[in-house]
Scaffold this motif. Structure first.
Motif, mmCIF file in Angstrom:
data_model
loop_
_atom_site.group_PDB
_atom_site.id
_atom_site.type_symbol
_atom_site.label_atom_id
_atom_site.label_comp_id
_atom_site.label_asym_id
_atom_site.label_seq_id
_atom_site.Cartn_x
_atom_site.Cartn_y
_atom_site.Cartn_z
ATOM 1 N N LEU A 275 48.711 43.792 35.630
ATOM 2 C CA LEU A 275 48.319 45.021 34.953
ATOM 3 C C LEU A 275 46.866 45.378 35.223
ATOM 4 N N ARG A 276 46.045 44.384 35.570
ATOM 5 C CA ARG A 276 44.628 44.612 35.845
ATOM 6 C C ARG A 276 44.303 44.094 37.238
ATOM 7 N N LEU A 277 43.576 44.894 37.999
ATOM 8 C CA LEU A 277 43.183 44.480 39.348
ATOM 9 C C LEU A 277 41.790 43.864 39.298
ATOM 10 N N GLY A 278 41.674 42.767 38.588
ATOM 11 C CA GLY A 278 40.428 42.026 38.505
ATOM 12 C C GLY A 278 39.516 42.498 37.387
ATOM 13 N N PHE A 279 38.410 41.749 37.183
ATOM 14 C CA PHE A 279 37.481 42.022 36.086
ATOM 15 C C PHE A 279 36.045 41.868 36.572
ATOM 16 N N THR A 280 35.164 42.716 36.038
ATOM 17 C CA THR A 280 33.744 42.591 36.346
ATOM 18 C C THR A 280 33.095 41.599 35.377
ATOM 19 N N ASP A 281 31.932 41.105 35.785
ATOM 20 C CA ASP A 281 31.178 40.224 34.889
ATOM 21 C C ASP A 281 30.826 40.954 33.596
ATOM 22 N N ARG A 282 30.513 42.237 33.712
ATOM 23 C CA ARG A 282 30.132 43.005 32.528
ATOM 24 C C ARG A 282 31.296 43.119 31.544
ATOM 25 N N GLN A 283 32.496 43.371 32.068
ATOM 26 C CA GLN A 283 33.670 43.446 31.197
ATOM 27 C C GLN A 283 33.863 42.157 30.424
ATOM 28 N N ILE A 284 33.870 41.061 31.154
ATOM 29 C CA ILE A 284 34.100 39.763 30.525
ATOM 30 C C ILE A 284 33.000 39.450 29.518
ATOM 31 N N ALA A 285 31.756 39.722 29.882
ATOM 32 C CA ALA A 285 30.636 39.435 28.982
ATOM 33 C C ALA A 285 30.741 40.243 27.693
ATOM 34 N N GLU A 286 31.159 41.500 27.800
ATOM 35 C CA GLU A 286 31.307 42.331 26.600
ATOM 36 C C GLU A 286 32.404 41.789 25.695
ATOM 37 N N TRP A 287 33.536 41.409 26.281
ATOM 38 C CA TRP A 287 34.629 40.872 25.472
ATOM 39 C C TRP A 287 34.237 39.544 24.831
ATOM 40 N N LEU A 288 33.504 38.731 25.562
ATOM 41 C CA LEU A 288 33.038 37.461 24.999
ATOM 42 C C LEU A 288 32.086 37.710 23.836
ATOM 43 N N GLY A 289 31.185 38.689 24.004
ATOM 44 C CA GLY A 289 30.258 39.013 22.931
ATOM 45 C C GLY A 289 30.972 39.487 21.680
ATOM 46 N N GLU A 290 32.011 40.316 21.866
ATOM 47 C CA GLU A 290 32.801 40.785 20.724
ATOM 48 C C GLU A 290 33.491 39.625 20.012
ATOM 49 N N ALA A 291 33.787 38.565 20.760
ATOM 50 C CA ALA A 291 34.445 37.383 20.188
ATOM 51 C C ALA A 291 33.430 36.368 19.665
#
Length: 339
Positions: A275-291
């Motif tokens: 469903l997703r064609l990869g992830f950027t560092d920024r995307q992952i970092a934002e989701w981690l911060g929200e968690a």
């Protein structure tokens, strides 16, 4: 230093009563080698299902074993409680494996394991072509696994959870480090593959369970390492999966994510359900911060040689930030447990 678990006197009496019976001792020995169903135990012990079920109930009531559901199947395994597990391990270790009854039980257990592995191999063979097609686009698994081991380090810890465990490879890879491991997957077929692989590798301190990554059937605030390996790109809501993973961590625990960097391979969406064609560092970092996790380190493994348009594998390691605001006593205890 962790204190040795103790058992109350009345509970110890119940435990001794439950264990002090030949068939139940045989069950404990068998469960020290593998998770088994009632049907498995009926076949091995050569006893009726009601009788085996009665033995299992007594062991469950004494908290010596645990039961978990996998679709319509119910599996039994040794208890995860420290005190009970230490007791069972001590008893089982003193049973003579050359005893004729024990020897026969273990022979029958091996036959069941072989059947499991044959079914797993058949499923794996049916799907190997599609997996090999994806593997050909990125660096060899060995290189990625070496990076994973370098990130996690060599210090032992108590508990690991692998979300979307697939073949169980990460549970096998980190087996020398953890005391207890749990793999979660929605596919019973993949769980069969994982269970067979772990048994073949002699990983006895890990189990796999049927479960949803959005609602993992494991205790919260209790695990030192949670892994999500090549799973996020299949998910409709990766951020929710990361938040749920974070809830499993004890203070100072770590989350390790493995997935692809952004790419343009549309065939993976069309043919392989990405469903997703990869992830950027920024995307992952934002989701981690929200968690409420802090991103500590990232690593990238780009394709080599002629595969210039291949897939770059990314590793993201994050830590639960609660250890940073804990009091000195709590912080010291958490660090000792992680170590």
């Amino acid at each position: 230093m962790l204190t040795r678990p103790t058992i109350r006197l009345d509970a110890m009496v119940d435990i001794l009563k439950a264990a002090a019976e030949p068939s139940r001792l045989r069950i404990l020995v068998l469960l020290s080698h593998a998770d088994l169903t009632v049907s498995d135990l009926t076949e091995i012990l050569n006893q009726s299902q009601p009788r085996v079920s009665r033995h299992l109930k007594l062991l469950l009531d004494a908290d010596l074993i645990a039961r978990y559901q996998e679709g319509s199947w119910a599996f039994f395994r040794l208890s995860e409680a420290d005190a009970a597990r230490e007791f069972v391990d001590g008893v089982v270790a003193r049973i003579d494996r050359t005893d004729p009854v024990t020897d026969r039980d273990l022979e029958r257990l091996e036959a069941i394991k072989r059947r499991r592995q044959e079914r797993a191999a058949e499923y794996f063979a049916k799907n190997a072509a599609s997996w090999d097609q994806i593997r050909s686009l990125h660096v060899p698994d060995a290189a990625v696994e070496a990076g994973l081991k370098a990130l996690v380090g060599e210090r032992s810890f108590q508990s690991m959870v692998d979300l979307g465990t697939g073949t169980g490879r990460l549970l096998e890879l980190f087996a020398p480090l953890y005391r207890r491991g749990v793999g979660i997957d929605l596919s019973r077929e993949m769980l069969a593959v994982a269970r067979a692989n772990l048994e073949r590798a002699g990983v006895g301190q890990a189990q796999v369970r049927l479960g949803d990554i959005y609602a993992p059937p494991v205790e919260r605030n209790a695990h030192d390492l949670v892994t999500i390996h090549q799973v996020l790109h299949y998910l409709e809501d990766p951020a929710l999966a990361i938040r749920e993973a974070a809830r499993l961590l004890r203070p100072g625990g770590r989350l390790l994510i493995v997935d692809f960097a952004p790419h343009g391979h549309e065939f993976l969406r069309e043919e392989h359900a990405h469903l997703r064609l990869g992830f950027t560092d920024r995307q992952i970092a934002e989701w981690l911060g929200e968690a409420e996790l802090d991103l500590e380190e990232t690593r990238a493994f780009a394709p080599r040689g002629e595969a210039t348009d291949g897939l770059t594998v990314k590793l993201w390691l994050a830590r639960d930030r609660r250890i940073l605001i804990a009091g000195s006593e709590t912080e010291t205890k958490a660090r000792e447990e992680i170590a």
